[in-house]
Design an enzyme around this catalytic site. Structure first.
Site, PDB file in Angstrom:
ATOM      1  N   ASP A  84       0.444  47.481  23.234  1.00 33.73           N
ATOM      2  CA  ASP A  84       1.776  48.602  23.577  1.00 33.73           C
ATOM      3  C   ASP A  84       1.270  49.241  24.586  1.00 33.73           C
ATOM      4  O   ASP A  84       0.208  49.845  24.948  1.00 33.73           O
ATOM      5  CB  ASP A  84       1.761  49.256  21.989  1.00 33.73           C
ATOM      6  CG  ASP A  84       3.181  50.005  22.084  1.00 33.73           C
ATOM      7  OD1 ASP A  84       3.924  49.728  21.395  1.00 33.73           O
ATOM      8  OD2 ASP A  84       3.535  50.994  23.088  1.00 33.73           O
ATOM      9  N   ILE A  85       2.347  49.581  25.659  1.00 31.73           N
ATOM     10  CA  ILE A  85       2.167  50.137  26.909  1.00 31.73           C
ATOM     11  C   ILE A  85       1.980  51.775  26.620  1.00 31.73           C
ATOM     12  O   ILE A  85       1.571  52.333  27.343  1.00 31.73           O
ATOM     13  CB  ILE A  85       3.404  49.766  27.629  1.00 31.73           C
ATOM     14  CG1 ILE A  85       3.299  49.952  29.079  1.00 31.73           C
ATOM     15  CG2 ILE A  85       4.573  50.513  27.268  1.00 31.73           C
ATOM     16  CD1 ILE A  85       4.216  49.199  30.200  1.00 31.73           C
ATOM     17  N   ASN A 101       9.390  49.036  12.278  1.00 36.23           N
ATOM     18  CA  ASN A 101      10.559  50.004  12.481  1.00 36.23           C
ATOM     19  C   ASN A 101      11.956  49.470  12.323  1.00 36.23           C
ATOM     20  O   ASN A 101      12.117  48.245  13.067  1.00 36.23           O
ATOM     21  CB  ASN A 101      10.357  50.844  13.755  1.00 36.23           C
ATOM     22  CG  ASN A 101       8.929  51.668  13.674  1.00 36.23           C
ATOM     23  OD1 ASN A 101       8.588  52.121  12.772  1.00 36.23           O
ATOM     24  ND2 ASN A 101       8.396  51.905  14.824  1.00 36.23           N
ATOM     25  N   HIS A 108       9.305  43.290  15.667  1.00 33.15           N
ATOM     26  CA  HIS A 108       7.935  43.469  16.120  1.00 33.15           C
ATOM     27  C   HIS A 108       7.222  44.233  15.198  1.00 33.15           C
ATOM     28  O   HIS A 108       7.577  45.076  14.421  1.00 33.15           O
ATOM     29  CB  HIS A 108       7.550  44.077  17.540  1.00 33.15           C
ATOM     30  CG  HIS A 108       8.257  45.259  17.606  1.00 33.15           C
ATOM     31  ND1 HIS A 108       9.856  45.403  18.090  1.00 33.15           N
ATOM     32  CD2 HIS A 108       7.930  46.579  17.512  1.00 33.15           C
ATOM     33  CE1 HIS A 108      10.061  46.511  18.077  1.00 33.15           C
ATOM     34  NE2 HIS A 108       9.000  47.447  17.779  1.00 33.15           N
TER      35      HIS A 108
HETATM   36  P1  AMP Z   1       9.838  50.315  18.321  1.00 35.12           P
HETATM   37  O1  AMP Z   1       9.823  51.804  18.693  1.00 35.12           O
HETATM   38  O2  AMP Z   1       9.324  50.215  17.110  1.00 35.12           O
HETATM   39  O3  AMP Z   1      10.966  49.362  18.808  1.00 35.12           O
HETATM   40  O4  AMP Z   1       8.583  49.752  19.301  1.00 35.12           O
HETATM   41  C1  AMP Z   1       8.724  49.310  20.510  1.00 35.12           C
HETATM   42  C2  AMP Z   1       7.416  49.558  21.096  1.00 35.12           C
HETATM   43  O5  AMP Z   1       7.395  48.842  22.422  1.00 35.12           O
HETATM   44  C3  AMP Z   1       6.806  50.999  21.380  1.00 35.12           C
HETATM   45  O6  AMP Z   1       5.732  51.399  20.853  1.00 35.12           O
HETATM   46  C4  AMP Z   1       6.939  50.927  23.153  1.00 35.12           C
HETATM   47  O7  AMP Z   1       5.657  51.883  23.611  1.00 35.12           O
HETATM   48  C5  AMP Z   1       6.456  49.516  23.499  1.00 35.12           C
HETATM   49  N1  AMP Z   1       6.800  48.822  24.598  1.00 35.12           N
HETATM   50  C6  AMP Z   1       7.795  49.008  25.355  1.00 35.12           C
HETATM   51  N2  AMP Z   1       7.734  48.413  26.695  1.00 35.12           N
HETATM   52  C7  AMP Z   1       6.790  47.608  26.683  1.00 35.12           C
HETATM   53  C8  AMP Z   1       5.843  46.743  27.350  1.00 35.12           C
HETATM   54  N3  AMP Z   1       6.667  46.384  28.431  1.00 35.12           N
HETATM   55  N4  AMP Z   1       4.743  46.423  27.163  1.00 35.12           N
HETATM   56  C9  AMP Z   1       4.242  46.807  25.959  1.00 35.12           C
HETATM   57  N5  AMP Z   1       4.853  47.322  25.079  1.00 35.12           N
HETATM   58  C10 AMP Z   1       5.984  48.135  25.377  1.00 35.12           C
END
Ligand code: AMP
Length: 114
Positions: A30-31, A87, A100
């Site tokens: 996760d970023i 989520n 995810h």
């Molecule tokens: P959610 O809030 O459950 O939809 O999770 C989305 C997740 O994606 C969050 O924890 C973000 O930090 C993560 N995220 C968004 N963009 C990226 C990216 N480019 N690479 C890795 N993780 C990401």
């Protein structure tokens, strides 16, 4: 469903720190990590939310969970423990509409979650 940034990660159009891949699952860090280990496991065949799953998705969801548990064991996280989270929609905190599984580990998790 419409294209998401996770579909672009699958197609290698945007970079990601990929830690696992098989024929149906991709996993990357996760970023914005919320724990020392924070990995996202995504199905390569996209589904927007948990609400969109059908019986036909059952094997794919099983593979997603097993990929995360195998990763946790391989990384030595299993004994101390970890948390798996999906989520769903606004109140669930979903921001990317490609289903995810979050794997969070490396610290004690709080319960109930915020
Ligand atoms: P959610 O809030 O459950 O939809 O999770 C989305 C997740 O994606 C969050 O924890 C973000 O930090 C993560 N995220 C968004 N963009 C990226 C990216 N480019 N690479 C890795 N993780 C990401």
């Amino acid at each position: 469903m419409s294209d998401t940034l996770f579909a672009k990660i699958i197609r290698r159009e945007i970079p990601a720190d990929i830690v696992y891949e098989d024929e149906s699952v991709l996993a990357f860090r996760d970023i914005h990590p919320q724990a020392p280990v924070h990995v996202l496991f995504i199905p390569k065949t996209p589904v927007a939310t948990l609400n969109d799953l059908t019986e036909a998705d059952a094997p794919g969801i099983g593979r997603l969970v097993l990929a995360a548990t195998h990763f946790a064991k391989a990384e030595g996280l299993a004994e101390d423990g970890y948390r798996l989270v999906i989520n769903c929609n606004r109140d669930g905190g979903q921001t990317v509409y490609h289903l995810h599984l979050h794997l969070l580990a490396g610290r004690a998790m709080q319960w109930p979650p915020g």
